[in-house]
Design an enzyme around this catalytic site. Structure first.
Site, PDB file in Angstrom:
ATOM      1  N   TYR A   1      -4.610   3.956   8.026  1.00  0.00           N
ATOM      2  CA  TYR A   1      -5.967   3.423   8.242  1.00  0.00           C
ATOM      3  C   TYR A   1      -6.475   3.780   9.644  1.00  0.00           C
ATOM      4  O   TYR A   1      -6.325   4.932  10.065  1.00  0.00           O
ATOM      5  CB  TYR A   1      -5.995   1.896   8.000  1.00  0.00           C
ATOM      6  CG  TYR A   1      -5.158   1.509   6.815  1.00  0.00           C
ATOM      7  CD1 TYR A   1      -5.532   1.938   5.544  1.00  0.00           C
ATOM      8  CD2 TYR A   1      -3.991   0.772   6.934  1.00  0.00           C
ATOM      9  CE1 TYR A   1      -4.753   1.627   4.438  1.00  0.00           C
ATOM     10  CE2 TYR A   1      -3.215   0.451   5.830  1.00  0.00           C
ATOM     11  CZ  TYR A   1      -3.608   0.883   4.596  1.00  0.00           C
ATOM     12  OH  TYR A   1      -2.838   0.582   3.517  1.00  0.00           O
TER      13      TYR A   1
ATOM     14  N   TYR B   1      -4.133  -2.992 -10.110  1.00  0.00           N
ATOM     15  CA  TYR B   1      -3.927  -2.710  -8.678  1.00  0.00           C
ATOM     16  C   TYR B   1      -2.956  -3.709  -8.034  1.00  0.00           C
ATOM     17  O   TYR B   1      -2.050  -3.328  -7.289  1.00  0.00           O
ATOM     18  CB  TYR B   1      -5.282  -2.716  -7.960  1.00  0.00           C
ATOM     19  CG  TYR B   1      -5.187  -2.632  -6.464  1.00  0.00           C
ATOM     20  CD1 TYR B   1      -4.976  -1.406  -5.831  1.00  0.00           C
ATOM     21  CD2 TYR B   1      -5.307  -3.779  -5.668  1.00  0.00           C
ATOM     22  CE1 TYR B   1      -4.883  -1.336  -4.447  1.00  0.00           C
ATOM     23  CE2 TYR B   1      -5.214  -3.709  -4.296  1.00  0.00           C
ATOM     24  CZ  TYR B   1      -5.001  -2.484  -3.691  1.00  0.00           C
ATOM     25  OH  TYR B   1      -4.900  -2.414  -2.319  1.00  0.00           O
TER      26      TYR B   1
ATOM     27  N   LYS C   1       0.316   3.332  -2.997  1.00  0.00           N
ATOM     28  CA  LYS C   1      -0.870   4.189  -3.168  1.00  0.00           C
ATOM     29  C   LYS C   1      -0.514   5.674  -3.169  1.00  0.00           C
ATOM     30  O   LYS C   1      -1.259   6.493  -3.693  1.00  0.00           O
ATOM     31  CB  LYS C   1      -1.890   3.883  -2.063  1.00  0.00           C
ATOM     32  CG  LYS C   1      -2.486   2.475  -2.161  1.00  0.00           C
ATOM     33  CD  LYS C   1      -3.309   2.136  -0.925  1.00  0.00           C
ATOM     34  CE  LYS C   1      -3.872   0.715  -0.973  1.00  0.00           C
ATOM     35  NZ  LYS C   1      -4.517   0.324   0.298  1.00  0.00           N
TER      36      LYS C   1
ATOM     37  N   VAL D   1       1.227  -3.600   3.839  1.00  0.00           N
ATOM     38  CA  VAL D   1       1.236  -4.884   4.542  1.00  0.00           C
ATOM     39  C   VAL D   1       2.500  -5.710   4.287  1.00  0.00           C
ATOM     40  O   VAL D   1       2.698  -6.741   4.918  1.00  0.00           O
ATOM     41  CB  VAL D   1      -0.003  -5.766   4.266  1.00  0.00           C
ATOM     42  CG1 VAL D   1      -1.251  -5.184   4.886  1.00  0.00           C
ATOM     43  CG2 VAL D   1      -0.177  -6.030   2.791  1.00  0.00           C
TER      44      VAL D   1
ATOM     45  N   SER E   1       0.793  -1.229   0.000  1.00  0.00           N
ATOM     46  CA  SER E   1       0.000   0.000   0.000  1.00  0.00           C
ATOM     47  C   SER E   1       0.832   1.289   0.000  1.00  0.00           C
ATOM     48  O   SER E   1       0.259   2.367  -0.182  1.00  0.00           O
ATOM     49  CB  SER E   1      -0.955   0.020   1.195  1.00  0.00           C
ATOM     50  OG  SER E   1      -2.005  -0.870   0.957  1.00  0.00           O
TER      51      SER E   1
HETATM   52  N1  GLN Z   1      -2.326  -5.300  -1.812  1.00  0.00           N
HETATM   53  C1  GLN Z   1      -2.813  -5.193  -0.468  1.00  0.00           C
HETATM   54  C2  GLN Z   1      -4.311  -5.344  -0.460  1.00  0.00           C
HETATM   55  O1  GLN Z   1      -4.942  -4.820  -1.338  1.00  0.00           O
HETATM   56  C3  GLN Z   1      -2.413  -3.871   0.089  1.00  0.00           C
HETATM   57  C4  GLN Z   1      -2.961  -3.618   1.482  1.00  0.00           C
HETATM   58  C5  GLN Z   1      -2.002  -2.887   2.350  1.00  0.00           C
HETATM   59  O2  GLN Z   1      -0.804  -2.840   2.104  1.00  0.00           O
HETATM   60  N2  GLN Z   1      -2.507  -2.372   3.451  1.00  0.00           N
HETATM   61  O3  GLN Z   1      -4.881  -5.965   0.399  1.00  0.00           O
END
Ligand code: GLN
Length: 301
Positions: free
Chosen positions: A236, A188, A64, A254, A61
């Protein structure tokens, strides 16, 4: 600086409570939780590293942030008709608010919002072209042409990403996707599977620092807004806690990475694969907390 980073890396190595590696993406489940790397890229381009700062990891993430910059470059403020700018107070993959809020995700950093961001920079291109543009943006920011996508990680998430497919179908049912669910998810998952080392990520993050020494990739106002969203939404339902403990805008993934920005000063990347209950790197957060306290760097004065 180097002494501080080594001290932080040593403390992480000695800490037995490393959190849990993300297991829902099979290819990430086998990553060694003992890895720890940290890197600081100053505004003038000087880089300091400690620990496993040259070992590549899945940015997940953290991508993003770059995706948001690219989507804003494409459509500017039009993006805000399709995604909000408020923290969700819920897990990164939650679907709860989408129903109540008519398919408009709370922010571009939760998964639902990131799918809209991906759909935005994907519009009018093939996934290959769109991902090429994203990787070129990151390579330019990091000044490093070796940054690439790990195809195995992308396929691993695509094969098991039922929640993200659910989110995408929900968005599509509200008319908030332009491309097909399969095309958006494919793009994605590849975006999340970009690999970087701490050193590369710290360098790439410099586009948010306001460094005179590098060509500006985004305008000042946009840079400030991306930093603001990182502060309010980048972790988050742990965003308030990260702001409280670290006091710098940050974005987690993650894979165990965190990118934090000290405006005007530096970009800081840390990687430790074990996660806390919010899905943010446990030791990475602790390392950022120590780093911010010891340097005195904080956006809150
Ligand atoms: N690719 C992961 C997902 O979509 C990314 C989530 C994350 O890093 N928090 O679940």
């Amino acid at each position: 600086m180097l002494d501080l980073l080594n001290e932080i890396a040593d403390a992480a190595a000695a800490n037995p409570d490393k959190g849990d590696v993300a297991a829902y993406i099979p290819e990430l489940a086998g990553v060694d939780p003992d890895h720890f790397g940290i890197s600081v890229a100053l505004a003038d381009g000087a880089v300091f590293t400690a620990g496993d700062a040259d070992v590549p990891f899945s940015v997940q993430s953290v991508s993003k942030v770059f995706a948001l910059a690219l989507a804003l470059g494409r459509v500017g403020d039009q993006l805000w008709y399709r995604v909000g700018r408020e923290p969700s107070g819920l897990a990164f993959d939650s679907i709860l608010l989408l129903e109540r809020e008519d398919g408009i995700p709370r922010n571009p950093f939760i998964n639902a919002g990131a799918l809209v961001t991906t759909d935005t920079y994907l519009a009018g291109s093939s996934p290959r072209e769109a991902l090429g543009e994203l990787v070129r943006f990151i390579r330019a920011a990091a000044d490093d042409d070796s940054i690439h996508i790990n195809e195995k990680v992308a396929q691993s998430e695509l094969a098991t990403g039922h929640r993200n497919f659910s989110l995408a179908h929900y968005l599509a049912s509200h008319g908030n996707l332009r491309s097909s669910v399969d095309k958006v998810l494919g793009t994605y998952c590849h975006q999340c599977a970009i690999e970087m080392t701490c050193k590369q990520l710290a360098m790439a993050g410099r586009f948010l620092v306001d460094a005179d020494e590098m060509p500006p990739l985004v305008a000042t106002e946009r840079r400030r807004r991306i930093n603001a969203l990182m502060m309010t939404c980048g972790h988050y339902d742990g965003s308030g806690d990260f702001a409280f403990r670290v006091g710098l805008p940050g974005k987690s993934g993650v894979g165990g990475a965190i990118l934090a920005i000290s405006p005007g000063r530096a970009s800081i990347a840390v990687w430790s694969p074990g996660l806390n209950r919010y899905g943010n790197s446990k030791l990475g957060t602790e390392a950022m907390e120590t780093f911010a306290r010891r340097t005195g760097w904080s956006v809150f004065g």
